[in-house]
Each structure stands twice: as structure tokens, then as C-alpha cells.
Design an enzyme around this catalytic site. Structure first.
Site, PDB file in Angstrom:
ATOM      1  N   GLU A  68       0.849  -1.193   0.000  1.00 41.89           N
ATOM      2  CA  GLU A  68       0.000   0.000   0.000  1.00 41.89           C
ATOM      3  C   GLU A  68       0.885   1.243   0.000  1.00 41.89           C
ATOM      4  O   GLU A  68       1.910   1.272   0.698  1.00 41.89           O
ATOM      5  CB  GLU A  68      -0.905  -0.012   1.245  1.00 41.89           C
ATOM      6  N   HIS A  70      -7.749   1.365   1.798  1.00 38.86           N
ATOM      7  CA  HIS A  70      -7.671   0.913   3.197  1.00 38.86           C
ATOM      8  C   HIS A  70      -8.434   1.845   4.137  1.00 38.86           C
ATOM      9  O   HIS A  70      -7.885   2.366   5.110  1.00 38.86           O
ATOM     10  CB  HIS A  70      -6.198   0.793   3.637  1.00 38.86           C
ATOM     11  N   ILE A  71      -9.704   2.038   3.810  1.00 41.30           N
ATOM     12  CA  ILE A  71     -10.513   2.949   4.627  1.00 41.30           C
ATOM     13  C   ILE A  71     -11.716   2.212   5.248  1.00 41.30           C
ATOM     14  O   ILE A  71     -12.665   2.854   5.701  1.00 41.30           O
ATOM     15  CB  ILE A  71     -11.005   4.185   3.824  1.00 41.30           C
TER      16      ILE A  71
END
Ligand SMILES: NC(=O)c1ccc[n+]([C@@H]2O[C@H](COP(=O)([O-])OP(=O)(O)OC[C@H]3O[C@@H](n4cnc5c(N)ncnc54)[C@H](O)[C@@H]3O)[C@@H](O)[C@H]2O)c1
Length: 630
Positions: free
Chosen positions: A490, A513-514
Site C-alpha cells: 500500500e 484501506h478505509i
């Protein structure tokens, strides 16, 4: 009690959390058409007064003109100020009552609103030195007593000279004018009060920086209300943890310092020496080298879910308890999974993309309801179980596989193998943890077991899925849609481009990635972690600790609590008890729990202990840390 010391205390932003004129502006200008402009102007004038470009008196005159206050505004102002007394002042009311002869309030504010607040604490009206309003017959403020030295520059110094107090003078305040008293040679010490505001130019001049009144009292050996010196506990919160956490820890009386970013190893090594409580998020690496220098550190709070950034083994060895927020964002992840499931089942991503290109493709082909479909969960922990409950309420049938024995919620069906889930599910959602063994848990073989047209969701950890295999299965149509929030690699910051073989694939939702990133989750974390850390400090309770044996303890009542952390070797409990028996000390409660590396013993005793027994308890071989709660 007779004391040969005098305490000179400031009012605005010290006795109260606020500046009284700011509150007055909200009241007196409430319905004023120029309200915002006037408030802005008042700030400008205040700054001009502070930097010396206009005199204090001129600044006062100008501000009062703009504020246009009246007698009838005062009751509301006083009520607001009463509700804004600084937390540490509220906690230490006894101090003001006990030393009322020795306490002076000296302020450039006005007696009309200061007196009603501070006299409630036992401060004498004659010990308040402040400005006074002049009213006209209708009650409008038309000016102030210009004879009063406090209405001019250097007023505090002048007033104090006049008082001619016969003893040492300690000044506590947040502003430069408070320091000036010491500078003029009238005070022995100046304490910069930073509970409400921190001004670098004031801090740099101080004899002591006192983040709370507790610290001031402790330094002067006057603490009465709090016998346990919480104000000696330094808390360092990094990476902009939620303000609610800062507030909670300050309200508890700790010295809290915050920093907006992560710290490098070197920076943290420098800083950690005086820190008892450390709060971080996911970026700060708490390495063995950092911990080597952490001699006062009792507890680390990870204001996030993961704790990979902390060397847990080393922390445990040093007797440092670690807490995290394991389910503060669970609901946020679950809601996203539910939304994505529905969106993917309806093929909305492709349809929306086409619409943006001007294509109107109205058809029901490839669109399904989730009701009645089988949801297969891999991993039935905090997130898996919560999703299970919500999916059932949407009418889905839930199957799950977990490597651990888990209680099935509702009508969820437990499967003995992952294969059973993969073969039956219409939607597969991964919620396993990030352990190394889960790398490529879902690869070509697992995709081959799935039903054609399956919807695939991964909001767990990136390395769990073989991305190349996923790409092939999307392109072949085996996977009809997918939502991926986590990736094997990421980007480290928002400036870095996101590179992935999944970019541009059909019916594919990609998110950075939330899954757990909502404001509610941040606030939950901000509330949860300080609660755990304070419980540990105040009661010794370790429930939910990541690395310590979990003990939930009753609140201490009429007893002393001895907290003993030791290497997990046999015989320590016996040694503790023998020592206490030798000193005739009766145990009223005792709790012991161990894990593979440490033992944690709590012993409540009802007798006054002496220093000798404490020293001996500390000296028991294999002791890592020992502390006493009163
Ligand atoms: N996307 C995000 O922003 C976000 C937010 C929060 C959590 N997460 C991740 O979600 C995952 C689940 O979180 P949680 O709070 O439910 O964790 P959890 O520890 O409560 O649950 C994980 C479960 O997976 C099980 N498990 C582990 N390996 C397995 C395997 N190979 N097969 C079957 N079961 C297995 C464990 O026994 C456990 O019950 C974690 O990886 C976490 O890091 C992601």
C-alpha cells in the site's frame, strides 16, 4: 494554616479555561449585524496590545467599544465562566479554602465577573485585584476605572508592589504579563500554566511548566485532594490522536503533551525518558531500542487496531502493558462490507461507469438481490460475527469458517473446512487476522473451488489474497465482482501512486484501506484506549491488554494495592506472601494471572506498610516492575 508564601494567580485561561472577553463577545454581540467583523477586530486589537504596537489601555478601550457590553450581559457571562473553571482548579478546591489568606487573583480582567467565580472557591474578595467597569445610568459600560494600575501596561507589577507582601511570591499564569512580575523582581518563581493554552514565549521564561494546578501543588508540597501524584505522570500522544483522548487524560490530572506526527526512532529515544504513558497510531515504531530508553514507561496505547508497530515481546519483558482498540471500528468495516455486497450484486460499478461515459444501459441482467443468498465468512471474529448478524437481518444465509472454536450467532452455520464455505457461498467476505500464515490464503486453488459468478470481498489484510489469481478470475468471469480495500503493498502516503493489477478491471471496487476509517470510529478509539490506560494506572486492571495477562480488578477500597510484575518463574507468589506475613501484613485480596512470559500479581493489603517491606518486595528476584496504589 499559616504559610509564609503567597500565590498570585491569573484569571483568564488559567483560573478559567477561556478568555472572558471571548465569552462576553458571544453574549453581547449575539444579535449584532457586525458580529463576525467585530470579533475579528477584537482579536487583532488584542494582538496589537500584546505585541506592544498599542498600549494596553488603548487596547482595552477599543475592545470595550466594540464589545458594547451592558450590566444585563453579566449574569449570562458569569454563568458561562462558572461552567468553564479549569479542571485542575475544580479538583483542588480544598487548596483555595485552606490557604485563602495567601491566595491573590491578579488580572487585567474585570472584578464584576471575576469576583463571583473565584469567591465560590473561598478566595477572599479583598484579595482580588482587577479592573472595574464604569456604567451609565442605563447600565451600559462606558469605560473603566482609569486610576487602576491594571488598566495600563505593567499593571500587575504595580499592584503587587503596592501590596508589599511579606513572604515568598509564586506566580502562576499563562501569559507574558504574569512572567513580568518575576522579571520585575517581585516574585520568587514563575509557573507557566499550560492546561488551557501553551505559549512558547511564556514557557521559555518559566521556572516550572505546570500543565495543571496539581503539578503546581505537588512542586510546592501542597497537594491535598490527590495523594497519588497523577500530575507526575507524563503522557505523550503522537500522530494527532483524537482530541477526546487528550481531554480525557487531562481531566484525569495527567501531564499531556501532544505531537501532530509520528516520531522517528531517534526522536522517540530522546523523548521517551520522561514518559510514563505513550499513545501512538499505526506509524510510530516502538522498537526494542526505543524501549531500552523507556525507563518510566508503564503503558502504551495503540490508538488503532494493529499492534505490529510495537515490539510486544520487548515491552512485555520490560513490564510495559500495551492496549489497543480492537473493536472500535468494527461497525465501520461491517457497514462498508454490507454496502459493497449490495452494490456488487447489482453490478452498479459498471453501470455507473457507463453512465459517466453517456451510456444508458437499462437492464436487469446480472443484477440480484442479496436476500436469500449465501454469505460465506472466512474469519468469524469481531468483524465476521457482526457482519453475520446484519447480513441475516437482510435475509441472507450465513456460513462461516474460523480456525478457532466460535459461537455461531443467530442462524449462522459453522463449517468444518474453508472448502465447505468456498464451494457454497454466493458472496465470500474475508475477515481473518493478518498473521503471516494467512499469506495467500486465497489463491488459484481456492478460486477454483468457488461458484461461478461469486462476489468476493477483502477488507481484512492485503497479503491474504493472491492478487494475480484474483485478476485472472475476474477476467474469466468466475468472480462476478469484487471489493478490495487492502493490498499486499500500500502506498506510504497520499502522494504515492497506487499501482495494482486490479486497476481498470470490471465490477471491481478499489478503496484505499478505509474500511475502518470513519469519524465515529476515530472518536470511539479516542474514548476506548484512554479508558483502558487509566484503568491500568488507577486500578492495575489489564482487561483487553494485548501483551499482559488479563485481570479485571475491583475498585480499591480502604486498602493499599501492590502491583507486582515478574518473569513467569515458579514461586514468586509464595515469596510475596511470605514477606508480607513476616511483616505482619494481612492480605485482603489477591489476584494472579500469568502468560507465557510474565506473571501479574495484585495484592490488596489493609495495613500501613513501611518502606522496608516495599524495598524487599521490589528486590524479589525476577521482579520486572513494582508499584503501589494508595
Ligand atoms: N480495512 C480496514 O480498514 C480494517 C479495519 C479493521 C480491521 N481490519 C482487519 O480485519 C480483519 C478482522 O478483524 P477482526 O477485528 O474481526 O479480528 P479478530 O481477531 O476479531 O478476528 C479474526 C478471526 O479470524 C480467525 N482466523 C485467523 N486465521 C484464519 C484462517 N486462516 N481461517 C479462518 N479463520 C481464521 C481468527 O481465529 C479470528 O476469529 C483483521 O485482519 C483486521 O486487521 C481491516
Amino acid at each position: 494554616m499559616k504559610l509564609n508564601k503567597y500565590f498570585v494567580i491569573d484569571f483568564d485561561s488559567t483560573f478559567t479555561k477561556v478568555e472572558a472577553f471571548d465569552v462576553l463577545a458571544d453574549i453581547s454581540l449575539q444579535d449584532h449585524p457586525e458580529r463576525e467583523e467585530r470579533k475579528k477586530k477584537i482579536i487583532e486589537i488584542t494582538n496589537q496590545g500584546m505585541d506592544g504596537s498599542i498600549s494596553f489601555r488603548e487596547s482595552l478601550e477599543k475592545r470595550l467599544n466594540l464589545l458594547a457590553p451592558s450590566q444585563h450581559h453579566l449574569p449570562a457571562l458569569i454563568t458561562k465562566l462558572k461552567g468553564s473553571v479549569s479542571e485542575s482548579f475544580k479538583r483542588n478546591k480544598e487548596f483555595f479554602q485552606q490557604y485563602s489568606d495567601n491566595i491573590y487573583i491578579i488580572s487585567n480582567g474585570f472584578r464584576e465577573f471575576i469576583e463571583p467565580i473565584v469567591t465560590e472557591f473561598g478566595i477572599k474578595a479583598e484579595n482580588i485585584l482587577a479592573n472595574e467597569f464604569r456604567f451609565d445610568t442605563e447600565g451600559k459600560v462606558v469605560g473603566f476605572d482609569t486610576e487602576n494600575p491594571l488598566s495600563a501596561n505593567g499593571g500587575k507589577v504595580e499592584q503587587l508592589k503596592k501590596l508589599n507582601l511579606p513572604g515568598d511570591i509564586y506566580v502562576i499564569g499563562d501569559g507574558y504579563t504574569d512572567y513580568e512580575i518575576k522579571h520585575a523582581g517581585l516574585a520568587n518563581k514563575f509557573f507557566a500554566f499550560t492546561e488551557n493554552v501553551e505559549r512558547e514565549n511564556v514557557k521559555s521564561k518559566a521556572d516550572h511548566i505546570t500543565p495543571s494546578l496539581d503539578e503546581f501543588l505537588y512542586l510546592n508540597k501542597l497537594n491535598t485532594a490527590i495523594s497519588y501524584p497523577k500530575n507526575r505522570i507524563n503522557v505523550l500522544l503522537l500522530e494527532n490522536v483524537h482530541p477526546v483522548a487528550v481531554e480525557l487524560l487531562r481531566a484525569e490530572g495527567f501531564n499531556v503533551e501532544t505531537y501532530h506526527a509520528a516520531m522517528t526512532e531517534e526522536e522517540l529515544i530522546q523523548k521517551i525518558k520522561n514518559v510514563s504513558v505513550l499513545g501512538i497510531r499505526s506509524k510510530t515504531q516502538v522498537t526494542a531500542k526505543v524501549l531500552e530508553h523507556a525507563n518510566r514507561l508503564m503503558v502504551i496505547g495503540a490508538f488503532c487496531i494493529g499492534t505490529n508497530q510495537i515490539d510486544l515481546k520487548e515491552a512485555t519483558k520490560k513490564g510495559i502493558a500495551v492496549f489497543n482498540a480492537p473493536f472500535s471500528n468494527t461497525r465501520s468495516v461491517v457497514e462498508l462490507a454490507v454496502a459493497e455486497m449490495i452494490i456488487l450484486m447489482r453490478n452498479i460499478v459498471d453501470k455507473s461507469n457507463k453512465m459517466h461515459k453517456g451510456v444508458w444501459d437499462k437492464s436487469a441482467k446480472g443484477s440480484f438481490e442479496v436476500r436469500g443468498k449465501k454469505l460465506g465468512l472466512i474469519g468469524y471474529g469481531n468483524i465476521g460475527t457482526q457482519l453475520s448478524v446484519i447480513a441475516e437481518s437482510l435475509g441472507m444465509k450465513v456460513l462461516y469458517y474460523d480456525t478457532e472454536e466460535k459461537l455461531s450467532l443467530g442462524n449462522a452455520v459453522k463449517c468444518k473446512t474453508m472448502t465447505e464455505v468456498l464451494e457454497q457461498a454466493d458472496v465470500i467476505s474475508l475477515h481473518v487476522d493478518g498473521r503471516k500464515a494467512n499469506a495467500n490464503l486465497i489463491g488459484p486453488k481456492e478460486f477454483s473451488l468457488m461458484k461461478k459468478g461469486v462476489i468476493f470481498i477483502n477488507l481484512s489484510r492485503g497479503h491474504v489474497v493472491d492478487i494475480q489469481a484474483l485478476r485472472e478470475n475476474i477476467l474469466s468471469g468466475k468472480v462476478a465482482g469484487c471489493a478490495i480495500d487492502v493490498f499486499p503493498y500500500e502506498p506510504v502516503s497520499n502522494d504515492e501512486e497506487f499501482m495494482s493489477e486490479l486497476r481498470g478491471l470490471p465490477n471491481t471496487i478499489l478503496s484505499p484501506h478505509i474500511g475502518g476509517s470513519t469519524l465515529e470510529a476515530q472518536e470511539n478509539i479516542g474514548n476506548f484506549v484512554p479508558g483502558k490506560m487509566m484503568d491500568y494506572i488507577n486500578t492495575g486492571s489489564t482487561s483487553n491488554s494485548v501483551n499482559f495477562p488479563n485481570l479485571t480488578l475491583p475498585i480499591l477500597k480502604d486498602a493499599h494495592r501492590l502491583i507486582h510484575i515478574h518473569n513467569n518463574v515458579p514461586g514468586i507468589l509464595a515469596k510475596i506472601n511470605q514477606l508480607l506475613a513476616d511483616h505482619g501484613i494481612n492480605i485482603v485480596g489477591q489476584y494472579l494471572k500469568t502468560n507465557e512470559s510474565v506473571g501479574y500479581v495484585i495484592t490488596d493489603i489493609n495495613k500501613q506498610y513501611d518502606k522496608d517491606v516495599i524495598a524487599k518486595l521490589r528486590a524479589i528476584e525476577n521482579t520486572i516492575k513494582f508499584r503501589v496504589l494508595y
